[in-house]
Design a protein around this motif. Structure first.
Motif, PDB file in Angstrom:
ATOM      1  N   PHE A   1       0.838  -1.200   0.000  1.00 11.53           N
ATOM      2  CA  PHE A   1       0.000   0.000   0.000  1.00 11.53           C
ATOM      3  C   PHE A   1       0.875   1.253   0.000  1.00 11.53           C
ATOM      4  O   PHE A   1       0.673   2.172  -0.802  1.00 11.53           O
ATOM      5  N   VAL A   2       1.859   1.277   0.882  1.00  8.21           N
ATOM      6  CA  VAL A   2       2.739   2.455   0.964  1.00  8.21           C
ATOM      7  C   VAL A   2       3.533   2.607  -0.338  1.00  8.21           C
ATOM      8  O   VAL A   2       3.711   3.720  -0.835  1.00  8.21           O
ATOM      9  N   ASP A   3       3.992   1.489  -0.908  1.00 11.38           N
ATOM     10  CA  ASP A   3       4.694   1.545  -2.197  1.00 11.38           C
ATOM     11  C   ASP A   3       3.802   2.181  -3.266  1.00 11.38           C
ATOM     12  O   ASP A   3       4.271   2.993  -4.067  1.00 11.38           O
ATOM     13  N   GLY A   4       2.529   1.815  -3.279  1.00 12.20           N
ATOM     14  CA  GLY A   4       1.595   2.378  -4.251  1.00 12.20           C
ATOM     15  C   GLY A   4       1.376   3.865  -4.058  1.00 12.20           C
ATOM     16  O   GLY A   4       1.342   4.631  -5.029  1.00 12.20           O
ATOM     17  N   VAL A   5       1.244   4.276  -2.811  1.00 10.40           N
ATOM     18  CA  VAL A   5       1.084   5.706  -2.517  1.00 10.40           C
ATOM     19  C   VAL A   5       2.335   6.464  -2.958  1.00 10.40           C
ATOM     20  O   VAL A   5       2.245   7.549  -3.539  1.00 10.40           O
ATOM     21  N   GLU A   6       3.490   5.865  -2.715  1.00  8.33           N
ATOM     22  CA  GLU A   6       4.739   6.496  -3.118  1.00  8.33           C
ATOM     23  C   GLU A   6       4.845   6.579  -4.645  1.00  8.33           C
ATOM     24  O   GLU A   6       5.216   7.626  -5.188  1.00  8.33           O
ATOM     25  N   ALA A   7       4.513   5.489  -5.333  1.00  9.20           N
ATOM     26  CA  ALA A   7       4.582   5.472  -6.794  1.00  9.20           C
ATOM     27  C   ALA A   7       3.635   6.494  -7.419  1.00  9.20           C
ATOM     28  O   ALA A   7       3.950   7.095  -8.453  1.00  9.20           O
ATOM     29  N   ALA A   8       2.498   6.692  -6.782  1.00  8.13           N
ATOM     30  CA  ALA A   8       1.527   7.666  -7.283  1.00  8.13           C
ATOM     31  C   ALA A   8       1.916   9.101  -6.941  1.00  8.13           C
ATOM     32  O   ALA A   8       1.260  10.038  -7.393  1.00  8.13           O
ATOM     33  N   ARG A   9       2.963   9.223  -6.151  1.00  9.60           N
ATOM     34  CA  ARG A   9       3.427  10.551  -5.694  1.00  9.60           C
ATOM     35  C   ARG A   9       2.292  11.311  -5.016  1.00  9.60           C
ATOM     36  O   ARG A   9       2.112  12.518  -5.209  1.00  9.60           O
ATOM     37  N   ALA A  10       1.524  10.563  -4.230  1.00  3.87           N
ATOM     38  CA  ALA A  10       0.367  11.144  -3.560  1.00  3.87           C
ATOM     39  C   ALA A  10       0.733  11.885  -2.282  1.00  3.87           C
ATOM     40  O   ALA A  10      -0.063  12.671  -1.783  1.00  3.87           O
TER      41      ALA A  10
END
Length: 81
Positions: A46-55
């Motif tokens: 989940f955190v990786d996804g948030v990071e990848a989305a630059r959210a």
């Protein structure tokens, strides 16, 4: 005080805050070490996804990673005593 506040993660958009709190909650109630590892991997994803989305800004991402590790370690200590 929420789980995220306890780990120093206070400024999150509502949807990210809800999902992050859900993942931390799953870590804290894992039934055994295997379930804990699975919950930890999902939380990291989940955190990786948030990071990848630059959210979120990098400092907040780092706090989320630290919160995941701290919650997992706390539960691991409970499960192995």
């Amino acid at each position: 005080m929420s789980l995220l506040d306890a780990f120093g993660v206070v400024s999150l958009p509502p949807l990210i805050r809800h999902s992050a709190a859900t993942h931390l909650g799953r870590l804290l109630v894992a039934a055994d070490v295997h379930a804990l590892e699975l919950a930890k991997e999902r939380a990291h994803g989940f955190v990786d996804g948030v990071e990848a989305a630059r959210a979120l800004i990098p400092a907040t991402i780092e706090k989320l990673y630290i919160a995941v590790e701290a919650a997992a370690e706390a539960r691991r200590r409970e499960l192995t005593r």
